[in-house]
Structure formats: structure tokens, C-alpha cells
Motif scaffolding. Structure first.
Motif: not given
Length: 318
Positions: A99, A102, A158, A160
């Protein structure tokens, strides 16, 4: 200062640095209750999924971190693992990742992007007999015998960074065979956009399961005073079989001693009547980590007799 004192000082300094850079913790939930349904005997069961987990993070510098999580599920009334050992030991979560600025990326087994956020829009949080099944209906992300139905194995996840209250979460699994289920034609995937800002929260998600069924989920909640009002709609399209249209409404109302929870939902297969469920519960807070709960639900299938269920139990986190 003698050499031994110097060595001890250096070791203490290094230990302090290591502790600051790396952190591992043990956590879990123990929940046991008594449950009685129409036509069944009194049983000892659970209101929430009991778990024992390990999680940790290591600071790699420049805002980058390495993370891991391992979580097993068990039944405290018998001391056994869930599903009589047919599911993996760390079936709750099993992943490692990175982490940073990004966002976060994880590799392994975890809840899908849609399923992970969905429980925030059930007034019972998918816990106790009050949980409104209509939020997902009969949909399962993974239909293999070793799955709990709301997770992907052999997957990449993933998330954001949160931007102006919005976050996008994506889960993509490989096509490899799993627990007797043959290789799938297309990669299972799950996408969810979540918004949390002030009193409003919302989630829009779309998913394709391991057997290529698709699932659309629309959810929202709004806080008015001490009440968090919730609504959800989902569309479940099967590759083989009957499609479903499901919805629910509910509220989680904070009171001085805990919370009152209420909800109503319908599961509506195309071409037939609806399964209907009413639920009401009261969760009494004893501390930040412990609460007592009692709930009642009434489930009326489109065909068949109404099943009324009541529970009472204790929930403890550590």
C-alpha cells in the motif's frame, strides 16, 4: 560505559526501530447465542462469524508499506472449523500486498469488492437471524464447496486512494480450477464504487461469479439524527436458471444503551412470487468490545409456511 552496556543500548535502539517499522497484531470475534426457529429445537449457534486473525504491516519507507492478513473461522460451541473442515483453514482472508500513495494491492483470498461493501447497507451487518438475505439474495461469488460464497480465491484486489469521499475497489480472480470446480471460461471479477461523505453513503457494484452469473448491486444509506436509514436493490442474472430482483429497506437506530435494528426485504425470482422477510432486533452495549443481542425474524417464502426465528446471544471482539 562498558562494552556490555553499549551492546544493550544498541539492541534496545534497534528493537525500538523495528517496532516502529513493523507491527503484527492478533484479533478476533467470539459470538455464541441460543437460536429457536419454527418447528426446530433450541440450538446453540452464532450471530456473527467467529474468527481468529493475524494482520501486520511493515514500513518500507517513502510511504510504501507491506501488509498481510490471515483469518480463520471457527464454531465456538463445538471448537471446530466452519463447514466441518471442508473450507480452507484461513478461509476468512489470506493475502499479502503493498500500500502507498497509489492505493493498495493484495494477492490471495479475500471478500470481493461488491461483497465487502454490501454488509454496510444491511441494518444487521449480515449478523444474527435478523440479517436481511435480500441484499444479495441467492447470489454467490464463488460456488465451489470450499467457498463461503462471498470471496474470490487466487485473486488480485486493488483499492484506489479515497478521493473526495469516493473509492474504487476491483477484484479479479484467475481461471484456474478450484476445489472440484472446473476451469472457468472467463475471469471472475468484481467492481465497486463506494462513497462516504457526511450523512450519505452509497455503493454501486457489478460482479461476474466463478460460474459466470452476473450481479448488480445498488445501495445507499442516510443518517437522520440517531437513525441510519438504508435501502438496497440487486439484480442477479443466472447463466442457467431463473433470474432474481431483490430489494430491502431498513434502519439502524442508536439509543442510549445500544441500537435498535429493523428491516424488511424481498427476494423475487422472475415468474414467481417473492420470499419476504421482516426483522427486528435490539443490541445492548456493555462495552466497546462486548454487546448482548436479541433478534426476531419472520421469513415467508413464496410457497410454503412462514418460519419465525428468534435469537439471544453475546458478541465479544478482541
Amino acid at each position: 560505559m562498558n562494552k556490555n552496556a553499549i551492546a544493550v543500548a544498541i539492541l534496545c535502539a534497534c528493537a525500538g526501530m523495528a517496532q516502529a517499522q513493523s507491527n503484527v497484531s492478533i484479533y478476533g470475534i467470539v459470538d455464541v447465542g441460543l437460536i429457536k426457529g419454527t418447528g426446530s429445537t433450541l440450538q446453540e449457534g452464532k450471530g456473527d462469524f467467529n474468527r481468529l486473525g493475524f494482520r501486520g504491516t511493515e514500513d518500507l519507507g517513502d510511504g510504501l508499506k507491506a501488509n498481510f492478513r490471515l483469518e480463520m473461522r471457527f464454531l465456538p460451541d463445538t471448537g471446530t472449523t466452519e463447514a466441518n473442515g471442508q473450507r480452507p483453514l484461513f478461509q476468512g482472508r489470506s493475502w499479502v500486498g503493498l500500500s502507498g500513495g497509489f492505493g493498495a494491492i493484495r494477492f490471495g483470498r479475500d471478500m470481493t469488492a461488491v461483497q465487502d461493501a454490501a454488509s454496510d447497507f444491511d441494518p444487521f451487518g449480515f449478523q444474527t437471524v435478523g440479517a436481511i438475505d435480500a441484499i444479495t439474495g441467492n447470489y454467490m461469488s464463488d460456488t465451489s464447496i470450499a467457498s463461503s460464497g462471498n470471496r474470490f480465491s487466487n485473486a488480485v484486489f486493488y483499492s484506489t486512494p479515497v478521493m473526495s469521499g469516493f473509492q474504487v475497489n476491483v477484484s479479479v480472480a484467475t481461471k484456474e480450477p478450484l476445489n472440484g470446480v472446473p476451469v472457468v471460461k472467463s475471469n471472475p471479477y468484481s467492481i465497486a464504487t463506494v462513497y462516504t461523505g457526511g450523512p450519505l453513503a452509497a455503493m454501486v457494484g457489478y460482479e461476474r461469479s466463478t460460474n459466470e452469473d452476473t450481479f448488480l448491486s445498488l445501495n445507499g444509506s442516510y443518517k437522520v439524527g440517531t437513525a441510519n436509514l438504508m435501502a438496497s436493490y440487486s439484480r442477479f442474472n443466472r447463466v442457467l436458471g431463473v433470474d432474481e430482483r431483490n430489494w430491502l429497506v431498513g434502519a439502524d437506530i442508536a439509543v442510549a444503551t445500544g441500537a435498535i435494528k429493523v428491516g424488511y426485504g424481498q427476494i423475487k425470482p422472475e415468474g414467481s412470487g417473492s420470499d419476504k422477510q421482516y426483522s427486528l432486533g435490539y443490541w445492548h452495549t456493555l462495552s466497546k468490545r462486548t454487546n448482548l443481542y436479541t433478534d426476531v425474524s419472520s421469513r415467508k417464502p413464496a410457497a410454503g409456511k412462514t418460519n419465525n426465528t428468534v435469537d439471544v446471544g453475546i458478541h465479544h471482539t478482541f
